[in-house]
Each structure stands twice: as structure tokens, then as C-alpha cells.
Write a protein that holds these residues in place. Structure first.
Motif, mmCIF file in Angstrom:
data_model
loop_
_atom_site.group_PDB
_atom_site.id
_atom_site.type_symbol
_atom_site.label_atom_id
_atom_site.label_comp_id
_atom_site.label_asym_id
_atom_site.label_seq_id
_atom_site.Cartn_x
_atom_site.Cartn_y
_atom_site.Cartn_z
ATOM 1 N N GLU A 1 16.108 -19.241 91.442
ATOM 2 C CA GLU A 1 15.108 -18.379 90.794
ATOM 3 C C GLU A 1 13.738 -18.558 91.440
ATOM 4 O OE1 GLU A 1 14.599 -17.813 86.291
ATOM 5 O OE2 GLU A 1 12.970 -19.203 86.803
ATOM 6 N N TRP A 2 13.079 -17.424 91.700
ATOM 7 C CA TRP A 2 11.671 -17.412 92.083
ATOM 8 C C TRP A 2 10.910 -16.606 91.026
ATOM 9 C CZ3 TRP A 2 15.662 -16.391 95.467
ATOM 10 C CH2 TRP A 2 15.793 -17.231 96.588
ATOM 11 N N ARG A 3 9.829 -17.178 90.502
ATOM 12 C CA ARG A 3 8.958 -16.447 89.578
ATOM 13 C C ARG A 3 7.614 -16.231 90.273
ATOM 14 N NH1 ARG A 3 9.950 -15.536 84.213
ATOM 15 N NH2 ARG A 3 12.055 -16.146 83.542
ATOM 16 N N LEU A 4 7.267 -14.971 90.475
ATOM 17 C CA LEU A 4 6.083 -14.594 91.237
ATOM 18 C C LEU A 4 5.028 -14.047 90.283
ATOM 19 C CD1 LEU A 4 8.020 -12.519 93.939
ATOM 20 C CD2 LEU A 4 7.719 -14.997 93.863
ATOM 21 N N ASN A 5 3.870 -14.685 90.219
ATOM 22 C CA ASN A 5 2.792 -14.226 89.350
ATOM 23 C C ASN A 5 1.857 -13.327 90.149
ATOM 24 O OD1 ASN A 5 0.206 -14.190 87.807
ATOM 25 N ND2 ASN A 5 1.379 -15.508 86.422
#
Length: 557
Positions: A400-404
Motif C-alpha cells: 500500500e502507498w498512501r499519497l497526500n
């Protein structure tokens, strides 16, 4: 005295001269090709690449049916609410007996495992009414090569003609490039062997070195390649994505020369390109997949690259460099290079996404199968005598990558433990592409095949991932459906329930081709997604062997 026949006579003379010139050009061209063919035949030894005994089901099949045959052996029952339609899977089936390598004064060149002409394998599910208003399921099987322009050319020649121009010694690959171009006008074959997708009622076969080939879904005949030229004159990704709300199709195309990567948005009716943008990258990454959300396109810029200058300098054409950068680009649907927001991530080789979606106003979530190495290589390692190598393991994990988008912060994490199986070829309920989803499915890598030197991976089961569990926990819940010993799958696809009313996201089945290497029997399995670890609800035995392949899809009818 003026001769009224003179203009006509002059025109006839001119026409005759033109015909003679055309014939001379034709003869000269044919003569040149014959000379080049004679040079290739005398200088290059073309041989089959050997396979290990454990890799026999990677061998191509010779029988091309052309007409569907009735399936007579079905264990279990096809559910009443299973949709009518076609399950179709693509994969490499080399035309002349196997992948080739060459030996010459220039060195060695070879095909790599993703090459080989495409062959479609299709299973047709039809409800047939009986006199008492009940019905029974009729199931038929068909297969057929994807007949690209270069397939037809080699078929007519009745022998391997294109020199392998991907892997091997740099001088041999460059020589193959040049000789293929001089003889055929193309540096390599159009393989069309990787995936199948539907857009606007039409079905296409695809690999990312050419335009999609339109397929007649009923006969599997190849109709023509998708005509979007000159607005789009480059290849497609093998995994274009349809936007849920608009029906538009988003694709990406790579090239070994600038512009390296371009993105395109195709209208919902498939007739025109409504947006095109050069991403202005400084290298050519292999973009095998593209992600979308409601508003954005997601680009994975990984250090698995194609580099012609590296080849000229004596290096490999395709190389994974773990010391190079990796990043994910977030681009507005109709944006350009300047509108992309890039997020630097840990170096990786991610070839497939589960899904991407927007979580709130500022955060974008990307789920994929991340690897720290690549199974695609163009080096000449162990082509002549493949052996097992326990150090050549391959681990591809859900990630998982969470990009803000607001503060530029990125959070990365594994979704499974290192002790879990490796997984790849993810699939989801396609109604949730670009939207927040709860479930994903992936093929489970057989640990033994992961240690073979030439990386012909096999898949010994299917995993179901419960993504919602990962929001409150570090790792997601996983269910496994493992096959019996020495049975392996390909082309696993989620098929949604045929109910008209609203259904759960996982209300459906996983369908997949499997092959038992002990019995040499191929089957298609239907696995109930809600009872995932249970026995398949139906096992459909095929009358022919189906080699391992790549991606599949289900087309409702």
C-alpha cells in the motif's frame, strides 16, 4: 499536321513506363529481401530454447481449433445466477514450436519469457431452454492465434523469420534489430499475447508493443488493429482502465525513444482520442499497468527500463536497477506533464495494481503487487542450459502507498507478512475500478517455480484479500484457495453475480484455467468468492491441453 492520337499515345507510354518502374522496384525489393534472407540463413543458427521437465506446460499447443467444441465433462454445477458470456484468456503460444535463440558471429540473442505469439482460449457459457421452460448450461471451448500482421507474415514463410531482438549480447540484438527492419520494416514481432479487454462493445487482444487487435468474440478471428491513427500512433499498456462515471478509457504508451511515455484518454464510444499528453520522462520505464481514480491518472515510474543507448554501450536492452529512483505520479485526468505531482517511493518493480482510489479530499490510496526485483530480464543468463537456482527467488507482495496531495507526505506499508506466499496477477470486481473497494484477489506464486533460473513462474492457488481489515490492523486478512498437488492456474478473473438488484462486492466467482501436471489435464474452475476456501462449485474438464498464460476477462452476453 496535328495527330489527335498523340496525347493518348503519350499517356499510354507514360503509364507503361510507370508500370515498368513499379515492376523493377518490386523485383529489386524481392531480390534484396532474398539476399538478406540468404545472409541471415547462413550467419544465424536459430534454435529452440530448452525447457525443464517441470516447465512442459509452457510449451505451445499445435492444435488451433477455430470452431468451438462442446464440453461434456463438468463436475459440480454451474450456478443459476452465473452470467451468460465468454471467459477468455490470452497467453504466448509461439508459432514455430517454442521461444527461439540465435548464435552468430555477432554473439547470441534470445526471446524472453513474455514473447511468443498470442493465443486466445475461450469458454462459452450459454443457457439453453428446454420444452418445460427450464434450462441447462451449454459450455463450449475454442482457441485461436491472434493473427497480427507479423503473425501472418511468418505463417506464410512457414519458418521462424524474425530474429530475436530483445535479450542477449548487445551486438547480436542490434544486428537483429537492423536485419528485421531491413527485411520486414519492423524491429520485432507484434505479439498481442498479454491481456483481453472490452470497450464499447468491442473486444481487443493486447500486448504493449503494438496497438490492440479487435477480436470477433464468437469465432476468435482477428479483425483489425484499433484505428486511432494519427491521433494515437503508439502502443497501448496491457491494462487500460475504463472510468466508471464517464465510460472513457485511459491508456498509456511507451517507446524506446522520446517521447518515452504518453498518456491518452479515449472517448466512451471508442471512436476518438479526446486527450493526449507527453509525460516528459527522462527514461523509458516499462509501464505495464496504469491506475485511475475518479479524478486522476496514476503512473508508476519504476527503474525497470528500456534503454537503446545502454544496449549500444554493451549493456542489456531491458534492466532493473535497484539503485535507481522509483516514484508514483498523480495526474489530473486531462492534465499534462506540468500538472503531475510526483511522490518518491522506495525502489521497486511493481507491474500490477489491485486498485487506486481517493480516500477523502486529500489522500489517494494505491494497492499493488510490489517486488524488489524483476522477473523480466534481457540478459543471456542460462538460455542454453536452464537449471534451478535457489538464490533466484522472487517475492511479490501486496503493498500500500498512501499519497497526500495536500502536504506531499507518502506512507508505505506491506499488507502481508514476509512469511506469506508471494502473489501477483491481481484482479478485483471491475465495477470498483477507481473506487474504494473491500476485496482483491491474486494468484499465489508456487515457491518451487520461484527458484527456477529463467523465471517461468507457476501459480499454485488464489488468495482473497480483505482490504478493510488493513485499515485498523497492520496486515490484511487473507483467505486461500490452494489447488491439489502439481496443479497451477493462469488468467484468474472475478465474475460478478448476474442478479439485477444490488449485490455485495464479493458476490460472484473467481474463474481460472488450471492444469494438472501429473495427469496432463486442463480444466476451468469456478470458485465461490463468498465461500472462498471451499471446493470449486464447478470443475470443467477441457478436451485439450491449455498452456500457462497471462491475463483473462469475462465478457457478459
Amino acid at each position: 499536321m496535328y495527330d489527335i492520337k498523340q496525347p493518348l499515345y503519350g499517356a499510354l507510354v507514360e503509364k507503361g513506363a510507370n508500370n515498368i518502374m513499379i515492376r523493377i522496384e518490386h523485383v529489386m525489393k524481392n531480390t534484396s529481401i532474398k539476399i538478406l534472407d540468404a545472409f541471415v540463413d547462413s550467419m544465424f543458427e536459430i534454435i529452440d530454447q530448452p525447457l525443464l521437465p517441470s516447465q512442459k506446460n509452457f510449451e505451445p499447443v499445435e492444435d488451433e481449433l477455430g470452431e468451438a467444441v462442446v464440453i461434456t465433462t463438468i463436475q459440480g454445477n454451474i450456478p443459476n445466477n452465473f452470467p451468460q458470456g465468454v471467459y477468455i484468456r490470452n497467453g504466448p503460444n509461439p508459432l514455430h514450436g517454442g521461444l527461439k535463440s540465435t548464435k552468430s558471429i555477432f554473439g547470441k540473442s534470445n526471446h524472453i519469457w513474455v514473447e511468443g505469439e498470442g493465443m486466445l482460449h475461450a469458454l462459452y457459457f450459454t443457457k439453453v431452454l428446454k420444452l418445460d421452460d427450464e434450462y441447462y448450461w451449454s459450455v463450449n471451448y475454442n482457441n485461436r492465434h491472434v493473427k497480427t500482421e507479423t503473425f501472418t507474415l511468418e505463417k506464410l514463410r512457414n519458418k521462424p523469420s524474425f530474429l530475436p531482438a530483445i535479450g542477449g549480447d548487445s551486438l547480436a540484438v542490434l544486428s537483429a534489430y537492423l536485419l528485421n527492419l531491413m527485411r520486414f520494416g519492423k524491429v520485432n514481432k507484434y505479439i498481442s499475447n498479454t491481456n483481453v479487454f472490452e470497450h464499447c462493445g468491442k473486444v481487443y487482444s493486447i500486448a504493449e508493443n503494438h496497438m490492440p487487435q479487435e477480436i470477433d468474440i464468437f469465432t476468435l478471428q482477428t479483425l483489425a488493429h484499433w484505428h486511432l491513427s494519427p491521433t494515437w500512433n503508439r502502443p497501448f499498456t496491457s491494462h487500460p482502465k475504463r472510468v466508471a462515471c464517464s465510460g472513457e478509457l485511459v491508456t498509456i504508451g511507451i517507446a524506446p525513444t522520446k517521447p518515452y511515455v504518453e498518456i491518452g484518454v479515449i472517448s466512451a464510444d471508442g471512436k476518438k482520442l479526446i486527450h493526449r499528453a507527453d509525460l516528459k520522462l527522462k527514461r523509458c520505464p516499462i509501464c505495464h499497468d496504469i491506475g485511475i481514480t475518479k479524478r486522476y491518472n496514476l503512473i508508476m515510474d519504476i527503474p525497470l527500463t528500456i534503454d537503446i543507448m545502454r544496449l549500444v554501450r554493451g549493456g542489456p536492452l531491458i534492466k532493473y536497477d535497484k539503485d535507481e529512483y522509483a516514484r508514483i505520479g498523480v495526474m489530473p485526468r486531462y492534465g499534462d506533464a506540468d500538472s503531475i505531482k510526483w511522490f518518491e517511493v522506495e525502489p521497486n518493480c511493481t507491474m500490477h495494481f489491485f486498485n487506486c482510489f481517493e480516500d477523502g479530499d486529500d489522500e489517494i490510496v494505491v494497492w499493488g503487487c510490489r517486488a524488489l526485483d524483476s522477473i523480466i530480464s534481457s540478459t543471456q543468463e542460462q538460455i542454453d542450459t536452464p537449471t534451478t537456482n535457489a538464490n533466484n527467488s522472487y517475492h511479490d507482495s501486496p503493498y500500500e502507498w498512501r499519497l497526500n496531495m495536500k502536504n506531499g507526505i507518502i506512507k508505505e506499508k506491506k499488507l502481508t507478512l514476509d512469511s506469506e506466499y508471494s502473489m501477483d496477477y491481481p484482479t478485483i470486481n471491475e465495477n470498483y475500478i477507481g473506487l474504494k473497494n473491500k476485496f482483491g484477489y491474486a494468484q499465489v506464486v508456487d515457491p518451487i517455480s520461484a527458484t527456477t533460473s529463467n523465471n517461468l513462474l507457476k501459480y499454485c492457488g488464489i488468495a482473497k484479500l480483505h482490504f478493510e481489515d488493513g485499515e485498523s490492523k497492520e496486515m490484511v486478512k487473507i483467505e486461500y484457495h490452494m489447488f491439489e498437488k502439481n496443479t497451477f492456474c493462469s488468467g484468474a478473473t472475478f465474475v460478478s453475480n448476474d442478479k439485477k438488484e444490488c449485490v455485495d462486492e464479493d458476490d460472484g466467482w473467481i474463474i481460472t484455467f488450471v492444469h494438472n501436471e501429473d495427469t496432463n489435464i486442463s480444466q476451468v474452475l469456478l470458485i465461490d468468492s463468498k465461500n472462498f476456501s471451499s471446493e470449486p462449485v464447478a470443475k470443467i474438464t477441457l478436451p485439450y491441453r491449455v498452456p500457462y498464460g497471462f491475463h483473462g476477462t469475462f465478457v457478459s452476453m
